[in-house]
Design a protein around this motif. Structure first.
Motif, short mmCIF file in Angstrom:
data_model
loop_
_atom_site.label_atom_id
_atom_site.label_comp_id
_atom_site.label_asym_id
_atom_site.label_seq_id
_atom_site.Cartn_x
_atom_site.Cartn_y
_atom_site.Cartn_z
N PRO A 94 9.29 55.51 42.89
CA PRO A 94 10.22 56.16 43.83
C PRO A 94 9.87 55.92 45.29
O PRO A 94 10.75 55.90 46.15
CB PRO A 94 10.10 57.64 43.47
CG PRO A 94 9.64 57.65 42.05
CD PRO A 94 8.74 56.47 41.92
N GLY A 95 8.58 55.74 45.60
CA GLY A 95 8.16 55.52 46.98
C GLY A 95 8.74 54.25 47.59
O GLY A 95 8.80 54.12 48.82
N ALA A 96 9.18 53.32 46.74
CA ALA A 96 9.77 52.08 47.24
C ALA A 96 11.01 52.38 48.08
O ALA A 96 11.30 51.65 49.05
CB ALA A 96 10.13 51.15 46.08
N LEU A 97 11.75 53.44 47.72
CA LEU A 97 12.95 53.79 48.48
C LEU A 97 12.60 54.19 49.91
O LEU A 97 13.31 53.85 50.86
CB LEU A 97 13.72 54.92 47.79
CG LEU A 97 15.04 55.34 48.43
CD1 LEU A 97 16.03 54.17 48.48
CD2 LEU A 97 15.68 56.51 47.67
N PRO A 237 16.08 68.25 45.83
CA PRO A 237 14.88 68.46 46.66
C PRO A 237 13.62 67.87 46.03
O PRO A 237 12.78 67.27 46.70
CB PRO A 237 14.79 69.98 46.80
CG PRO A 237 16.20 70.45 46.59
CD PRO A 237 16.77 69.53 45.57
N GLY A 238 13.49 68.04 44.72
CA GLY A 238 12.34 67.50 44.00
C GLY A 238 12.32 65.99 44.03
O GLY A 238 11.25 65.36 44.14
N ALA A 239 13.51 65.38 43.94
CA ALA A 239 13.61 63.91 43.98
C ALA A 239 13.18 63.37 45.34
O ALA A 239 12.44 62.38 45.42
CB ALA A 239 15.05 63.49 43.67
N ILE A 240 13.62 64.04 46.41
CA ILE A 240 13.25 63.62 47.76
C ILE A 240 11.74 63.78 47.98
O ILE A 240 11.09 62.91 48.56
CB ILE A 240 14.05 64.43 48.81
CG1 ILE A 240 15.54 64.08 48.70
CG2 ILE A 240 13.54 64.12 50.23
CD1 ILE A 240 16.46 64.97 49.51
N ALA A 241 11.18 64.89 47.48
CA ALA A 241 9.74 65.12 47.60
C ALA A 241 8.96 64.04 46.86
O ALA A 241 7.92 63.56 47.34
CB ALA A 241 9.38 66.50 47.05
N LEU A 242 9.46 63.63 45.70
CA LEU A 242 8.80 62.59 44.90
C LEU A 242 8.82 61.24 45.64
O LEU A 242 7.84 60.50 45.60
CB LEU A 242 9.49 62.45 43.55
CG LEU A 242 8.91 61.42 42.57
CD1 LEU A 242 7.47 61.77 42.21
CD2 LEU A 242 9.77 61.33 41.31
N ILE A 243 9.94 60.95 46.31
CA ILE A 243 10.06 59.70 47.08
C ILE A 243 8.99 59.64 48.17
O ILE A 243 8.29 58.64 48.32
CB ILE A 243 11.47 59.59 47.70
CG1 ILE A 243 12.52 59.38 46.62
CG2 ILE A 243 11.52 58.44 48.72
CD1 ILE A 243 13.94 59.58 47.09
N ILE A 244 8.88 60.73 48.91
CA ILE A 244 7.92 60.77 50.03
C ILE A 244 6.48 60.75 49.52
O ILE A 244 5.64 60.01 50.05
CB ILE A 244 8.18 62.01 50.91
CG1 ILE A 244 9.57 61.91 51.54
CG2 ILE A 244 7.11 62.15 51.99
CD1 ILE A 244 10.06 63.16 52.22
#
Length: 455
Positions: A94-97, A237-244
Motif C-alpha cells: 500500500p505504501g507504493a500509492l 481511515p484505516g486504508a489511508i493510515a495503512l498507506i502512510i
C-alpha cells in the motif's frame, strides 16, 4: 521465453535503479524549488485557464489548448491508472500509492516545465503542422542534436513497444475476455480497426476524439470510484493510515501479498507513477506543442493539470478502492485485481465489473491513439514527413499483435523504454531551468502590470 524475461528484468533493474529514480524526483524537486512551489500556488489558476477562453487561443497552433491537454491526457490516462496502480501495490504494498503521490506532486513542476519549453521551441513542419517536444528543445535550447535524435528514437520505441501499443491492447483484450468472455482475437481486431480509423486522420482526428472521450471517461471512472468509497467509508481511515505507514515501514506478508520493503514501495510507486502520468518522460510536451497559444507559460500551467488529474485524482481512486476493499492482498494481479476490488466494493457486483472494464477500454484506447501521435512527431523529426505513413502502418500492425504477448514481457519492455526516453529529457529540463524560470517570472510580472493598468 523465461530466459528473455530474466535478461529484460536485469536490464529493467539497472535502468530503473536508484540513479534514475533520483534523477526523476530530483528534477521535480529542483524545479519545484526554483519555481517557488508553483504547483501549489498556481494550480487554481491553471485549472481556471483550462476552462477559460483566452485571446491566446488565437495564436499559432493546430488545436486549442484544451484539445492539446485532452490529447496528452488521452495518452497518459490509461492502463497505468487501473493496471499500473494494482501492479505497484501488489509489488510494493500500500505504501507504493504514497510514493506515487510524491512523484506526482514534484512531477507537476516537471510537467509545467515540459509544456513551457514545448511552445517556446516548437517549429512548423513541411505539412504545415506544429512540431515540438524534447527533441526540439534539446536541439534548439541545449544545442545537442545527437541527444535530441536519441530522445526521438526512444520516443518511437515507447510508442511501438511500450506505453503506446502492447500494454494497452493486452489490458483491453484480457479485461473484456474476463468480464464478458469475448475471445481475445475478436476484441483485438475491433480495436485495431478503430485505431486505424482515428490515427490515420492525424492530430485533428485524434484531438477531436480525445476532447469527446477523455472528460467523459475520467468523470465516469471517478464517480464510480467515489460511490464505492462512500459505501466502504467505515474502512477508509484505516486504508489511508495503512498507506502512510507502509510508505516508511516494510509491509508484512498477508494473504496473497508476499510482503515488501520500503525500497520496493518507493521503486514501484515512482516507476508506476511515471508510467501513469508521464511527468519527466517528455511525451506530453509533444502534444502541448500543437496548442494554439501565444504564451508558453500559459500552456505550461495547463499541461501541469494533466499530472494532477491523472495521478492525484484518478490513480488515488483506484488505489483507495483496492486497499479499502482488501483485494490488494489477494492472489490476483493486474486488471483482474482491480476488477475484483470494484466487484466486491459495491452491493451489485456487475456494476463494479462494468466500471472497470468500460473504464479500461476507454483509458487504454485513448492512450493508443495519443501515443500514435507522439511517435509520429518523433518519426517526423528523424525522417521528415515522408516517414509518417510508414510509421502509422507499423504502429497499427503492432497494435494488432500486442494482445498475444505475455503480460510479464509487456510490462518489462514498457518500463525499459520509458526509462531510456526519460533520461535525455530530464537532462534538458535541468539544463534549461534558467530559461523556464526567466519565462515564468516575465509572464507573472506582466500579469501584475496588466492588473495595475486595468485598475
Amino acid at each position: 521465453m523465461e530466459q528473455i524475461i530474466n535478461v529484460l528484468n536485469k536490464i529493467d533493474s539497472i535502468v530503473w535503479g536508484p540513479a534514475l529514480l533520483i534523477l526523476l524526483v530530483g528534477t521535480g524537486i529542483y524545479l519545484t524549488v526554483r519555481l517557488g512551489l508553483l504547483q501549489v500556488f498556481k494550480l487554481p489558476l491553471a485549472i481556471k485557464l483550462l476552462f477559460a477562453k483566452d485571446d491566446d487561443d488565437n495564436g499559432d497552433g493546430d488545436v486549442t489548448s484544451f484539445a492539446a491537454l485532452c490529447t496528452a491526457l488521452a495518452a497518459t490516462i490509461g492502463t497505468g491508472n487501473i493496471v499500473g496502480v494494482a501492479t505497484a501495490i501488489k509489488m510494493g504494498g500500500p505504501g507504493a500509492l504514497f510514493w506515487m503521490w510524491m512523484a506526482a506532486f514534484f512531477g507537476m513542476a516537471t510537467k509545467y516545465a515540459e509544456g513551457l519549453l514545448a511552445i517556446k521551441y516548437r517549429v512548423t513542419d513541411k505539412n504545415g503542422q506544429m512540431s515540438g517536444g524534447p527533441m526540439y528543445y534539446i536541439e534548439k535550447g541545449l544545442g545537442i542534436k545527437w541527444m535530441a535524435k536519441l530522445f526521438a528514437l526512444f520516443g518511437i520505441g515507447v510508442a511501438y513497444f511500450g506505453i503506446g501499443t502492447f500494454a494497452q491492447i493486452n489490458s483491453i483484450t484480457q479485461s473484456v475476455n474476463v468480464a464478458f468472455n469475448v475471445p481475445v482475437v475478436v476484441t483485438s481486431v475491433i480495436i485495431t480497426i478503430l485505431v486505424a480509423l482515428v490515427t490515420l486522420g492525424g492530430i485533428q482526428s485524434i484531438s477531436k476524439v480525445s476532447e469527446l472521450v477523455v472528460p467523459f471517461m475520467a468523470i465516469f471512472y471517478v464517480v464510480g470510484s467515489v460511490i464505492i468509497l462512500i459505501y466502504n467509508a467505515s474502512v477508509l481511515p484505516g486504508a489511508i493510515a495503512l498507506i502512510i505507514k507502509s510508505a516508511f515501514t516494510p509491509a508484512a506478508a498477508a494473504g496473497g501479498f508476499l510482503g515488501a520493503t520500503v525500497r520496493q514501495a518507493i521503486q514501484n510507486g515512482i516507476a508506476r507513477g511515471v508510467f501513469s502520468n508521464e511527468s519527466g518522460l517528455g511525451s506530453a510536451p509533444i502534444a502541448a506543442a500543437a496548442a494554439r497559444t501565444k504564451s508558453c507559460v500559459r500552456q505550461g500551467l495547463i499541461s501541469m493539470t494533466g499530472t494532477f488529474f491523472d495521478t492525484i485524482v484518478i490513480c488515488t481512486m483506484t488505489g483507495l478502492v483496492l486497499i479499502s476493499t482488501g483485494v490488494w492482498n489477494s492472489d490476483l494481479q493486474g486488471a483482474a485485481m482491480t476488477n475484483q476490488a470494484f466487484t466486491v466494493g459495491l452491493p451489485i457486483p456487475v456494476i463494479g465489473k462494468l466500471i472497470v472494464t468500460i473504464g479500461l477500454i476507454f483509458f487504454a484506447f485513448t492512450t493508443i491513439i495519443g501515443w500514435n501521435y507522439y511517435g509520429e512527431r518523433c518519426t517526423e523529426y528523424l525522417f521528415g514527413v515522408k516517414g509518417i505513413k510508414p510509421y502509422r502502418y507499423i504502429f497499427i500492425f503492432l497494435v494488432a499483435i500486442g494482445a498475444f504477448l505475455k503480460l510479464d514481457l509487456v510490462w518489462i519492455l514498457a518500463d525499459i523504454v520509458n526509462a531510456l526516453m526519460a533520461i535525455p529529457n530530464l537532462i534538458a529540463l535541468i539544463g534549461l531551468s534558467g530559461v523556464i524560470v526567466a519565462e515564468t517570472k516575465s509572464y507573472f510580472n506582466q500579469q501584475k502590470q496588466d492588473k495595475k493598468k486595468a485598475a
